[in-house]
Design an enzyme around this catalytic site. Sequence first.
Site, PDB file in Angstrom:
ATOM      1  N   THR A  51       0.310   4.753 -12.586  1.00  0.00           N
ATOM      2  CA  THR A  51       0.634   4.810 -14.077  1.00  0.00           C
ATOM      3  C   THR A  51      -0.745   4.056 -14.415  1.00  0.00           C
ATOM      4  O   THR A  51      -1.169   4.074 -15.702  1.00  0.00           O
ATOM      5  CB  THR A  51       1.603   4.125 -14.840  1.00  0.00           C
ATOM      6  OG1 THR A  51       1.873   2.946 -13.993  1.00  0.00           O
ATOM      7  CG2 THR A  51       3.030   4.917 -14.534  1.00  0.00           C
ATOM      8  N   GLY A  78       2.681   4.224  -7.761  1.00  0.00           N
ATOM      9  CA  GLY A  78       1.887   3.235  -8.508  1.00  0.00           C
ATOM     10  C   GLY A  78       0.716   4.015  -9.307  1.00  0.00           C
ATOM     11  O   GLY A  78      -0.372   4.104  -9.479  1.00  0.00           O
ATOM     12  N   TYR A 136      -1.185 -10.322   1.857  1.00  0.00           N
ATOM     13  CA  TYR A 136      -1.539  -9.163   1.530  1.00  0.00           C
ATOM     14  C   TYR A 136      -2.626  -8.241   2.831  1.00  0.00           C
ATOM     15  O   TYR A 136      -2.147  -7.126   2.976  1.00  0.00           O
ATOM     16  CB  TYR A 136      -2.373  -9.363   0.220  1.00  0.00           C
ATOM     17  CG  TYR A 136      -3.060  -7.954  -0.281  1.00  0.00           C
ATOM     18  CD1 TYR A 136      -2.278  -6.995  -0.648  1.00  0.00           C
ATOM     19  CD2 TYR A 136      -4.288  -7.708  -0.412  1.00  0.00           C
ATOM     20  CE1 TYR A 136      -2.835  -5.761  -1.195  1.00  0.00           C
ATOM     21  CE2 TYR A 136      -5.097  -6.788  -0.787  1.00  0.00           C
ATOM     22  CZ  TYR A 136      -4.151  -5.725  -1.231  1.00  0.00           C
ATOM     23  OH  TYR A 136      -4.957  -4.677  -1.893  1.00  0.00           O
TER      24      TYR A 136
END
Length: 257
Positions: free
Chosen positions: A16, A14, A150
Amino acid sequence: MNNVSKGKVALVTGGTKGIGKAIADQLSNAGIQVIITARTAPGESTAGQYFIPADLAQPESAETIAGEILGKYGRIDIIINNTGANLSPGGGFSTLSDEHWNNDWQTNFMSAVRINKALLPAMIEQKSGVIVNISTGAAKLPLWEMTMSYSSAKAALNAYSKALANEVATYGIRVNVVSPGLVKTPLMSEFIENLAKSSAVTSDEVHKSVIDKLNVPIGRMAEPEEIANLVTFLVSPEAKYITGVNYSVDGGALPTI
């Protein structure tokens, strides 16, 4: 970062956008060869960073990434498992389907488990390595109306990280967790914009209500670079006696020590 770290190889999943990009940039600036993964390519290329497109929610991705890294560089010294997102709708247990639960657990928990499993044998052979798993303050302060699945997945990541740290310490490998609170990232901005639209209020009002709800004493969100600062320290030789720890970076929101 200490010059001893120069020439090492790091993976940032992750990497970017947001926190991942801030970490990748700091490691690159320290002279580390950084491999970044994400589903979409970065908007601009950065010196010292090599991009591998991957969707880490897919089980086969970890072995593909590991094979490419070890084939190209022959080693791995640092793993930053940053891939994660709160993908499910708010509203509590009744709004969450099996698919919502599965998506959150694949993205936020199993992605890290698989990457570590694929690359740890190389670290064990080297007798050195550092893993930092990026969790969230919501794993300790879950919000039933917004982060139930989550938070559960990230809480599992916390427990797994402690167990893994104990298992691999004898091989010279350290494992730590960094748990950010509210961070000013593109995903957070999108979340606030969507919440503002659905609630018919302004983005500023939503921003303030989120800060107030989580009772952040510092009174603002973190910048991604503030999370990256701690991660950069934890992977450095200066932190060589630190393992099995979960660090909160939340502006004081967690109400316990």
